[in-house]
Enzyme design. Sequence first.
Site, short mmCIF file in Angstrom:
data_model
loop_
_atom_site.label_atom_id
_atom_site.label_comp_id
_atom_site.label_asym_id
_atom_site.label_seq_id
_atom_site.Cartn_x
_atom_site.Cartn_y
_atom_site.Cartn_z
N SER A 178 0.86 -1.17 0.00
CA SER A 178 0.00 0.00 0.00
C SER A 178 0.90 1.22 0.00
CB SER A 178 -0.95 0.00 1.21
OG SER A 178 -0.23 -0.12 2.43
N GLU B 171 1.39 5.65 0.60
CA GLU B 171 0.90 6.89 1.20
C GLU B 171 1.32 8.08 0.36
OE1 GLU B 171 1.01 7.76 5.57
OE2 GLU B 171 2.33 9.41 4.93
N TYR C 181 -3.38 14.09 6.13
CA TYR C 181 -4.28 15.14 6.59
C TYR C 181 -3.49 16.00 7.56
CZ TYR C 181 -8.98 16.63 8.41
OH TYR C 181 -10.13 17.30 8.78
N ALA D 240 -1.85 18.85 10.22
CA ALA D 240 -2.15 19.20 11.61
C ALA D 240 -3.25 20.26 11.66
CB ALA D 240 -0.88 19.73 12.29
N ASP E 72 -1.11 15.55 15.22
CA ASP E 72 -0.10 16.32 15.93
C ASP E 72 -0.63 17.69 16.30
OD1 ASP E 72 1.78 14.26 15.61
OD2 ASP E 72 2.30 14.99 13.60
N ALA F 76 -7.31 8.86 19.10
CA ALA F 76 -7.61 7.97 17.98
C ALA F 76 -8.54 6.82 18.38
CB ALA F 76 -6.33 7.42 17.38
N ARG G 223 -6.18 -0.14 22.84
CA ARG G 223 -7.50 0.50 22.91
C ARG G 223 -8.04 0.77 21.51
NH1 ARG G 223 -5.31 3.34 27.42
NH2 ARG G 223 -4.70 5.07 26.06
N LYS G 224 -7.17 1.22 20.63
CA LYS G 224 -7.60 1.50 19.26
C LYS G 224 -8.07 0.23 18.56
CE LYS G 224 -3.70 3.79 18.35
NZ LYS G 224 -2.68 4.62 17.64
N GLN H 114 4.84 3.59 12.24
CA GLN H 114 5.77 4.64 11.85
C GLN H 114 6.98 3.96 11.21
OE1 GLN H 114 6.82 7.45 10.68
NE2 GLN H 114 5.85 8.54 12.39
N PHE I 155 12.27 14.74 9.97
CA PHE I 155 11.05 14.00 10.29
C PHE I 155 11.21 13.22 11.59
CE2 PHE I 155 9.43 13.41 5.63
CZ PHE I 155 9.01 14.73 5.63
N HIS J 55 3.67 -0.99 3.81
CA HIS J 55 3.06 0.32 3.51
C HIS J 55 4.20 1.29 3.23
CE1 HIS J 55 -0.07 3.39 3.61
NE2 HIS J 55 0.69 4.11 4.39
N ARG K 285 6.62 10.48 -4.70
CA ARG K 285 7.56 10.11 -5.76
C ARG K 285 7.42 8.62 -6.04
NH1 ARG K 285 13.03 13.65 -5.07
NH2 ARG K 285 12.10 15.52 -4.17
#
Length: 288
Positions: free
Chosen positions: A8, A10, A42, A44, A102, A120, A159-160, A171, A211, A261, A267
Amino acid sequence: MFNTPNVSFEFFPPKDEEGEANLLHTVSRLEPYRPSFASVTYGAGGSTRERTNRIVKRLVEESTLTPAAHLTCVGATREEINSIVRTWQAAGIKHIVALRGDAPAGAEKYEPHPNGYANAAELTAGLRKMGDFEISVGAYPDVHPDSPSAAADLENLKRKIDEGANRAITQYFFEADTFLRFRDVCTKAGIKVPIVPGILPVVKFKTVLHFSKSCGAVIPQWMADLFDGLDEDPEISQLVAAATATELCMKLMTEGVEDFHFYTLNRSQLTSAICRRLGRKPNMKDTT
């Protein structure tokens, strides 16, 4: 012999028409690799909300990709977020990447909106009530920078998942053992959904350093040494980046990883090269 992995991608919403044209070119180059989905970030505080909306709708209308829209809790009420989700539902978008988000620029730390989703996990629960979405959430092998401990970070992930997430996307990281240890911890915690490794091919190492300071990703010393000075030699840097990311993926495949992912940075070259090396060849019928 490995099975061909699922992939997949991003993308991020560009700032202008030229960037949007470049993104659509990238999409056309990566589309033949038949990704499971393609996520669109999406900003901040919802700073790219309109651009994200436009891009995911264009992917629905103009490509064969399954778009996954990122959604955060920052700076919006529950009703505002729910309204966005209903708009996506009407456009045929059924996959959402649910994130806390963030803190917006200038804020010292994340603060939930008083009338919004706090995190989340709450957002995931809200999405589950709204429809039969495919929901991905974030996971942090090197621990989220806002988490007080690895244990608290793991509990937050659980929890998510318990609220109905279908998968967790990590990440980025640069050593296979970082992911494998994290996967083991998740399994011991009773997390049964797929934990998908996020892979960042290095376009510019200085950008990766920037980053990583904000997201908590650890850059090993061997990697800093490997890319030292290569930002001034982009051709060699790209070869090294492709080899490094491919080696990482192949190590993970020996440990049973079947999904990746890719953070493409809009690019196509590096991601295409890695996909091919992993046996994910493009469907040439889709390139015409």
